[in-house]
Design an enzyme around this catalytic site. Structure first.
Site, short mmCIF file in Angstrom:
data_model
loop_
_atom_site.label_atom_id
_atom_site.label_comp_id
_atom_site.label_asym_id
_atom_site.label_seq_id
_atom_site.Cartn_x
_atom_site.Cartn_y
_atom_site.Cartn_z
N ALA A 27 14.29 15.23 43.16
CA ALA A 27 13.77 14.64 43.66
C ALA A 27 12.84 16.37 44.06
O ALA A 27 13.60 17.70 43.23
CB ALA A 27 14.55 14.15 45.36
N ASN A 28 12.79 16.36 45.51
CA ASN A 28 11.15 16.80 46.28
C ASN A 28 11.95 17.88 46.58
O ASN A 28 12.74 17.08 47.62
CB ASN A 28 9.93 17.03 46.28
CG ASN A 28 9.19 17.76 44.69
OD1 ASN A 28 9.88 17.56 43.60
ND2 ASN A 28 8.11 17.53 45.15
N ARG A 29 12.10 19.00 47.56
CA ARG A 29 12.41 19.73 48.53
C ARG A 29 11.57 19.02 49.50
O ARG A 29 10.50 19.66 49.74
CB ARG A 29 13.13 20.90 48.75
CG ARG A 29 14.16 21.42 48.46
CD ARG A 29 14.22 23.09 48.64
NE ARG A 29 15.03 23.39 47.56
CZ ARG A 29 16.39 23.29 47.38
NH1 ARG A 29 17.27 22.54 48.43
NH2 ARG A 29 17.26 23.76 46.50
N VAL A 94 5.46 14.11 47.19
CA VAL A 94 6.22 13.43 46.03
C VAL A 94 6.11 14.12 44.83
O VAL A 94 6.22 15.43 44.00
CB VAL A 94 4.82 12.71 45.36
CG1 VAL A 94 4.81 11.66 44.34
CG2 VAL A 94 4.22 12.10 47.49
#
Ligand code: C5P
Length: 216
Positions: A27-29, A94
């Site tokens: 995931a991204n932060r 995203v």
């Protein structure tokens, strides 16, 4: 009269989670706070708001229709399903890549030293796809988190992605997950630099600008 009455505003917010297997993801932060604040401000300005949210721990702002998604592919499909819109504000962080073949069952430790290989594949660019697509909203706004040369990179990103505006975030400080933000609204012929302010105030300024642009 409410400045965005009768307008449909489409917003993406939060991170995406890209599954490795049923219990693991990359995931991204992103806290989702800025996107949710924009959704709240747009609803307060009278708009019909569709908020497409990645996995975040935030309450739905009053008057906002929220669609929860996990992955970039789900987010892209939800954006498509929410069209047409008068304005799109793509705030989501995203993930650029997803796992090429995520596992249907939990991956097991092998008991020796072997680790599973992770092959990544590129996710669609939701903003660029929307901005270059057939059902492009009349006003498309993207976000950009940069740590250096913020305005120059934002202007290049604006053109590359086909957005009308890029809201450039200076994330060299303590923005991630925090309640304040320092942004520059980069348009074709203008840069509006706002001082550091709460994310709710950034949202209200941006929504005002959006209402002005739609009124023109
Ligand atoms: O290229 P970068 O990730 O910095 O671009 C940020 C902007 O593009 C944001 O508006 C973000 O929501 C959008 N974006 C997207 N789909 C992607 C990657 C970024 O919509 N796959």
């Amino acid at each position: 009269p409410l400045p965005l009455f009768g307008k449909h505003v489409l917003i993406t917010a939060g991170p995406t989670h890209e599954p490795i297997d049923p219990v693991r993801y990359i995931a991204n932060r992103s806290s989702g706070k800025q996107g949710f604040a924009i959704a709240a401000a747009a609803a307060q300005a009278g708009a019909r708001v569709t908020l497409i949210a990645g996995p975040v721990h935030l309450p739905t702002p009053p008057g906002v229709e929220r669609i929860d998604v996990e992955s970039a592919l789900e987010m892209a499909a939800a954006v498509d399903g929410a069209l047409p819109a008068d304005v799109a504000v793509m705030v989501a962080a995203v993930a650029d890549w997803r796992v090429a073949r995520s596992a249907d069952q939990k991956l097991k430790k092998q008991g020796d030293d072997t680790v599973p290989p992770l092959e990544l594949t590129e996710n669609p660019d939701i903003l660029a796809g929307l901005a270059h697509g057939l059902r492009r909203p009349p006003l498309v706004v993207g976000f950009a988190a940069e740590t250096q040369d913020v305005i120059r990179y934002a202007q290049a990103k604006r053109i590359r992605k086909g957005a009308d505006w890029i809201v450039a975030n200076d994330v060299s400080g303590d923005v991630m997950g925090g309640d304040a933000n320092t942004v520059h609204i980069v348009t074709a012929d203008d840069v509006i630099s706002l001082p550091e302010m709460p994310k709710g105030d950034v949202a209200r300024v941006l929504v005002e600008r959006i209402a002005d642009a739609l009124a023109e």
